[in-house]
Design a protein around this motif. Structure first.
Motif, PDB file in Angstrom:
ATOM      1  N   ILE A  78      -4.443   4.587  -2.730  1.00 59.33           N
ATOM      2  CA  ILE A  78      -5.003   5.541  -3.056  1.00 59.33           C
ATOM      3  C   ILE A  78      -5.435   5.428  -4.807  1.00 59.33           C
ATOM      4  N   GLU A  79      -4.395   5.186  -5.354  1.00 55.19           N
ATOM      5  CA  GLU A  79      -4.477   4.487  -6.888  1.00 55.19           C
ATOM      6  C   GLU A  79      -5.428   2.919  -7.514  1.00 55.19           C
ATOM      7  N   ASP A 123       0.951  -1.235   0.088  1.00 60.89           N
ATOM      8  CA  ASP A 123       0.135  -0.216  -0.157  1.00 60.89           C
ATOM      9  C   ASP A 123       0.460   1.554   0.013  1.00 60.89           C
ATOM     10  N   ASP A 124       2.056   1.473   0.704  1.00 65.90           N
ATOM     11  CA  ASP A 124       2.842   2.582   1.149  1.00 65.90           C
ATOM     12  C   ASP A 124       3.786   2.478  -0.522  1.00 65.90           C
ATOM     13  N   THR A 125       3.833   1.754  -1.182  1.00 69.46           N
ATOM     14  CA  THR A 125       4.894   1.862  -2.743  1.00 69.46           C
ATOM     15  C   THR A 125       3.891   3.307  -2.888  1.00 69.46           C
ATOM     16  N   LYS A 136     -16.261   7.926  -3.565  1.00 61.38           N
ATOM     17  CA  LYS A 136     -16.479   9.541  -2.703  1.00 61.38           C
ATOM     18  C   LYS A 136     -14.905   9.257  -3.081  1.00 61.38           C
ATOM     19  N   ALA A 137     -13.894   8.108  -2.912  1.00 65.76           N
ATOM     20  CA  ALA A 137     -11.884   8.550  -2.793  1.00 65.76           C
ATOM     21  C   ALA A 137     -12.076   9.464  -3.073  1.00 65.76           C
ATOM     22  N   LEU A 138     -12.770   8.740  -4.980  1.00 68.17           N
ATOM     23  CA  LEU A 138     -11.951   9.782  -5.925  1.00 68.17           C
ATOM     24  C   LEU A 138     -12.432  10.915  -5.904  1.00 68.17           C
ATOM     25  N   LEU A 139     -13.499  11.174  -6.117  1.00 72.23           N
ATOM     26  CA  LEU A 139     -14.650  13.021  -5.664  1.00 72.23           C
ATOM     27  C   LEU A 139     -13.442  13.576  -5.297  1.00 72.23           C
ATOM     28  N   THR A 140     -12.578  13.325  -3.790  1.00 65.15           N
ATOM     29  CA  THR A 140     -12.472  14.112  -2.939  1.00 65.15           C
ATOM     30  C   THR A 140     -10.446  14.387  -3.565  1.00 65.15           C
ATOM     31  N   ARG A 141     -10.737  12.826  -4.298  1.00 62.70           N
ATOM     32  CA  ARG A 141      -9.019  13.483  -5.024  1.00 62.70           C
ATOM     33  C   ARG A 141      -9.354  14.227  -5.977  1.00 62.70           C
TER      34      ARG A 141
END
Length: 256
Positions: free
Chosen positions: A216-217, A164-166, A190-195
């Motif tokens: 995040i990807e 994950d931390d890559t 929602k994660a996409l909209l925030t991004r």
């Protein structure tokens, strides 16, 4: 093992070249140097000497500076064994699963065909850094110039499986356009909209959106989510095989 110092150099219209410096050994690599002069300038600013060039694939906007940099610094050029004929000035040939040492910093070489047949990525686990060229972008992936949808999906799954931390150090600043496309497929993510809000804020200040965390990807990049039902529904293919879904996402993005 040693943790790398990483410098990001914007070149051409939307390319990124990366300098990787191992403070323990003073070894320094340029990843995908499209042109030589900005690399030379940054090296001089940092007081570093180029020892290596790492090429993810053969395209000119990734290898255009190879020969000039090799001539000036004597840098050793590293590229894919099965694409060695197309990597200018190649010295060291590597393949999937090989380990590459930049001084005391160890990288795993990963074959990730699809964009080109011989595309590779360099993953430095201790530095939490993935240099993936044009296979994986922030919120996107490369066009299928030489490979198939099946090959590219397999390559993306390989990258998706990293920790994950890559941090994903891709080679282009395409994120804002990719975000507009991704929003069409997952309007309720929602994660996409925030991004997207974060991306727009950064680009309004001319700040880079790269690198991005792999976690995040995974949560927002439609090209990594072709096996997620919300994305399948977004392209009108509920319940379908992920390869078919991926191919449809890529087809739509090509025409976007």
């Amino acid at each position: 093992m040693s943790r790398l110092q990483i410098e990001q150099i914007p070149v051409l219209t939307d390319n990124y070249v990366y300098l990787l410096h191992d403070p323990a050994s003073l070894a320094t690599a340029a990843v995908d140097p499209a042109v030589a002069e900005p690399v030379e300038e940054r090296l001089a600013q940092k007081g570093w000497t180029l020892t290596h060039i790492l090429n993810t694939h053969h395209h000119g906007d990734h290898t255009g500076g190879n020969l000039a940099l090799k001539q000036r610094y004597g840098a050793r050029i590293v590229g894919a064994r099965n694409d060695s004929q197309r990597i200018p000035g190649i010295d060291a040939q590597v393949a999937d699963g090989d380990s590459f040492l930049l001084g005391e910093a160890a990288a795993v070489v990963m074959a990730v065909p699809g964009h080109t047949s011989g595309h590779i990525a360099f993953w430095f686990p201790e530095s939490h850094a993935l240099f993936c060229g044009d296979t994986l972008f922030a919120l996107g992936c490369g066009r299928l110039f030489e490979g198939t949808a099946e090959q590219m999906w397999s390559s993306l799954l390989k990258l998706r499986g990293l920790p994950d931390d890559t941090m994903v150090y891709c080679a282009h600043e395409y994120t804002q356009s990719n975000a507009r496309f991704a929003r069409l497929l997952e309007r309720d993510n929602k994660a996409l909209l925030t991004r997207i809000d974060d991306i727009d804020a950064k680009r309004s200040r001319d700040l880079p959106t790269v690198p991005s965390p792999l976690a995040i990807e995974r949560a927002t990049n439609p090209f990594l989510r072709a096996d997620i039902e919300s994305v399948k529904k977004g392209v009108g293919l509920p319940g379908e095989d992920p390869i078919r879904v991926f191919a449809e996402i890529r087809r739509r993005k090509d025409a976007f």
